[in-house]
Design an enzyme around this catalytic site. Structure first.
Site, mmCIF file in Angstrom:
data_model
loop_
_atom_site.group_PDB
_atom_site.id
_atom_site.type_symbol
_atom_site.label_atom_id
_atom_site.label_comp_id
_atom_site.label_asym_id
_atom_site.label_seq_id
_atom_site.Cartn_x
_atom_site.Cartn_y
_atom_site.Cartn_z
ATOM 1 N N GLU A 54 -24.803 56.645 -48.428
ATOM 2 C CA GLU A 54 -23.146 56.580 -47.859
ATOM 3 C C GLU A 54 -22.992 55.024 -47.385
ATOM 4 O O GLU A 54 -21.677 54.651 -47.785
ATOM 5 C CB GLU A 54 -22.938 57.504 -46.791
ATOM 6 C CG GLU A 54 -21.091 57.692 -46.492
ATOM 7 C CD GLU A 54 -20.597 56.919 -45.811
ATOM 8 O OE1 GLU A 54 -19.327 56.574 -45.838
ATOM 9 O OE2 GLU A 54 -21.306 55.904 -44.877
ATOM 10 N N HIS A 114 -24.691 57.864 -40.809
ATOM 11 C CA HIS A 114 -23.589 57.665 -41.419
ATOM 12 C C HIS A 114 -23.491 56.133 -41.850
ATOM 13 O O HIS A 114 -24.061 55.571 -42.325
ATOM 14 C CB HIS A 114 -22.193 58.508 -40.678
ATOM 15 C CG HIS A 114 -20.982 58.182 -41.711
ATOM 16 N ND1 HIS A 114 -19.857 58.919 -40.632
ATOM 17 C CD2 HIS A 114 -20.766 57.891 -42.604
ATOM 18 C CE1 HIS A 114 -18.974 58.929 -41.597
ATOM 19 N NE2 HIS A 114 -19.317 58.148 -42.740
ATOM 20 N N HIS A 134 -24.499 61.836 -36.501
ATOM 21 C CA HIS A 134 -23.729 62.855 -36.279
ATOM 22 C C HIS A 134 -24.586 64.200 -36.185
ATOM 23 O O HIS A 134 -24.503 65.323 -36.877
ATOM 24 C CB HIS A 134 -22.792 63.095 -37.389
ATOM 25 C CG HIS A 134 -21.855 62.253 -37.605
ATOM 26 N ND1 HIS A 134 -21.083 61.732 -36.666
ATOM 27 C CD2 HIS A 134 -21.585 61.238 -38.730
ATOM 28 C CE1 HIS A 134 -20.182 60.518 -37.015
ATOM 29 N NE2 HIS A 134 -20.506 60.360 -38.399
ATOM 30 N N ASN A 168 -17.029 56.326 -37.448
ATOM 31 C CA ASN A 168 -17.352 56.428 -38.951
ATOM 32 C C ASN A 168 -18.413 55.337 -39.327
ATOM 33 O O ASN A 168 -19.200 55.351 -39.884
ATOM 34 C CB ASN A 168 -16.032 56.119 -39.812
ATOM 35 C CG ASN A 168 -16.173 56.279 -41.369
ATOM 36 O OD1 ASN A 168 -16.776 55.559 -41.751
ATOM 37 N ND2 ASN A 168 -15.621 57.264 -41.728
ATOM 38 N N ASN A 224 -11.844 53.498 -41.755
ATOM 39 C CA ASN A 224 -13.247 53.934 -42.300
ATOM 40 C C ASN A 224 -14.141 52.523 -41.813
ATOM 41 O O ASN A 224 -14.503 52.363 -40.969
ATOM 42 C CB ASN A 224 -13.281 54.249 -43.951
ATOM 43 C CG ASN A 224 -13.165 55.530 -43.970
ATOM 44 O OD1 ASN A 224 -12.303 56.145 -43.206
ATOM 45 N ND2 ASN A 224 -13.964 56.127 -44.921
ATOM 46 N N ASP A 269 -13.686 52.573 -48.915
ATOM 47 C CA ASP A 269 -14.410 53.226 -47.945
ATOM 48 C C ASP A 269 -15.206 52.018 -46.909
ATOM 49 O O ASP A 269 -14.623 51.494 -46.049
ATOM 50 C CB ASP A 269 -15.419 54.258 -48.475
ATOM 51 C CG ASP A 269 -15.937 55.274 -47.438
ATOM 52 O OD1 ASP A 269 -16.159 55.015 -46.104
ATOM 53 O OD2 ASP A 269 -16.375 56.360 -48.024
ATOM 54 N N ASN A 270 -16.425 51.837 -47.127
ATOM 55 C CA ASN A 270 -17.058 50.635 -46.562
ATOM 56 C C ASN A 270 -16.970 49.561 -47.051
ATOM 57 O O ASN A 270 -16.647 49.258 -48.355
ATOM 58 C CB ASN A 270 -18.654 51.078 -46.790
ATOM 59 C CG ASN A 270 -19.114 52.160 -45.747
ATOM 60 O OD1 ASN A 270 -18.792 52.337 -44.630
ATOM 61 N ND2 ASN A 270 -19.572 53.338 -46.373
#
Length: 357
Positions: A54, A114, A134, A168, A224, A269-270
């Site tokens: 991720e 994450h 998480h 996140n 994010n 996202d990232n």
């Protein structure tokens, strides 16, 4: 009859509101968007990554760190094993991942990594890895010190705080300090759905240090990825549902001031930042509806976007890779080193390609 009329009008107004919200949400998640393929040469899967990478970040020497196998109730899962942090030497032609060995009093069985960030201490050269974790669906931040000789992560501490409730991503700015994004305001599952449905801009950025913890920026629909400029004067935040990268300037008191927003046309996202050029590399979801349903017959696609000269009046936004899901599903991060592009996904595979610039 009067009560019936009021009731009828109330139901009609509710139906109109719901209809408007559905139309707005479909626009926010780019439900209609389809991709044409835009491939790079010599792409192949990173062997050993089967349940997603991720987030990925890279040291100056070309050693990449991969956060793998994140588990979430709304996502498919291809492994029952706990998450792991892998390293990958991008200067090695073999392109082979190695699992890090976590040392110390740390619960590896509940590890659910994450977002990640690296920090190198100027004083002694020590490398620290910050990991958003998480366990059992909670949010906390783990700090490790990396031992290159043993490819090991020495556990240092866990950070929990009421302001770090839906973390996140993270960017480290010291050996125990960081900025982090919360991608929801609520922690309740139903209310988490209500937030984007009503377009509530309640997500935020939190600054943490041992001396202070505070919200330093807000107003995001869904915050994010986060990262920092090479000169450490600006933060970049991906507001995924606005299809924008938000540029914030770091003030002396760690509070952030809004500078600008750059449209990217995708659900990015990232964020990874090239430490030499300052370019931003984004792993993006081209169609959010497909990410919601995860239909194997119509899988989420993948997209890599680069932003050049983001602080200028005319930043250049370029799509460098795209796939309809036939090769790689749900890209969440992209980063480059030494002419190679490394692409990670939320829950599937990782891909490495030769980069044409």
């Amino acid at each position: 009859m009067g009560k019936l009329a009021v009731l009828s009008l109330s139901f009609a107004a509710l139906a109109v509101l719901i209809g408007e919200r559905v139309i707005t949400l479909r626009h926010l998640i780019l439900y209609h968007r389809e991709l044409s393929q835009n491939y790079l040469p010599n792409c192949h899967y990173v062997e050993g990554i089967e349940c997603g990478a991720e987030d990925i970040t890279i040291l100056e020497n070309g050693l990449a760190f991969l956060s793998t196998c994140v588990k979430h109730p709304d996502l498919p899962s291809y492994s029952d094993d706990p998450g792991k942090i892998y390293t990958l030497n991008l200067l090695d032609s073999k392109i082979k991942i190695k699992a890090t060995n976590i040392k110390g009093d740390f619960d590896k069985d509940s590890f659910n990594p994450h977002g990640i960030s690296l920090y190198t201490d100027d004083k002694d050269g020590a490398v620290y890895l910050f990991v958003v974790n998480h366990p059992q669906g909670k949010s906390q931040v783990e700090i490790f010190r990396y031992d290159e000789d043993e490819n090991a992560l020495q556990y240092i501490k866990t950070i929990k705080h009421e302001l770090l409730h839906n973390v996140n991503d993270i960017v480290a700015v010291g050996t125990e300090s960081f900025y982090a994004t919360n991608d929801h305001y609520f922690t309740n599952g139903i209310l988490k759905f209500v937030e984007p449905f009503l377009s509530l801009p309640w997500c935020d950025v939190v600054y943490y240090s041992p001396q202070t913890v505070q919200v330093v920026a807000g107003g995001f629909l869904l915050a994010n990825g986060i990262n920092i400029s090479p000169d450490r004067r600006h933060l970049y935040v991906a507001d995924i549902l606005k299809h924008k990268i938000v540029v914030l300037e770091i003030q002396k008191n760690t509070v952030l001031s809004h500078v600008k927003e750059v449209d990217v046309g995708s659900l990015c996202d990232n964020i990874e930042v090239d430490r030499e050029s300052g370019d931003l590399w984004l792993g993006c979801h081209p169609n959010g509806l497909k990410c919601v349903f995860h239909d194997p017959n119509d899988p989420p696609g993948s997209e890599v976007i680069r932003i050049e000269n983001i602080l200028s009046e005319k930043p250049r936004v370029t799509q460098l890779y795209s796939d309809d899901g036939s090769v790689i599903v749900a890209s969440s991060v992209a980063t480059q080193y030494g002419g190679k592009l490394l692409i990670g996904t939320v829950y599937q595979k990782a891909l490495i390609c030769d980069l044409k610039l």
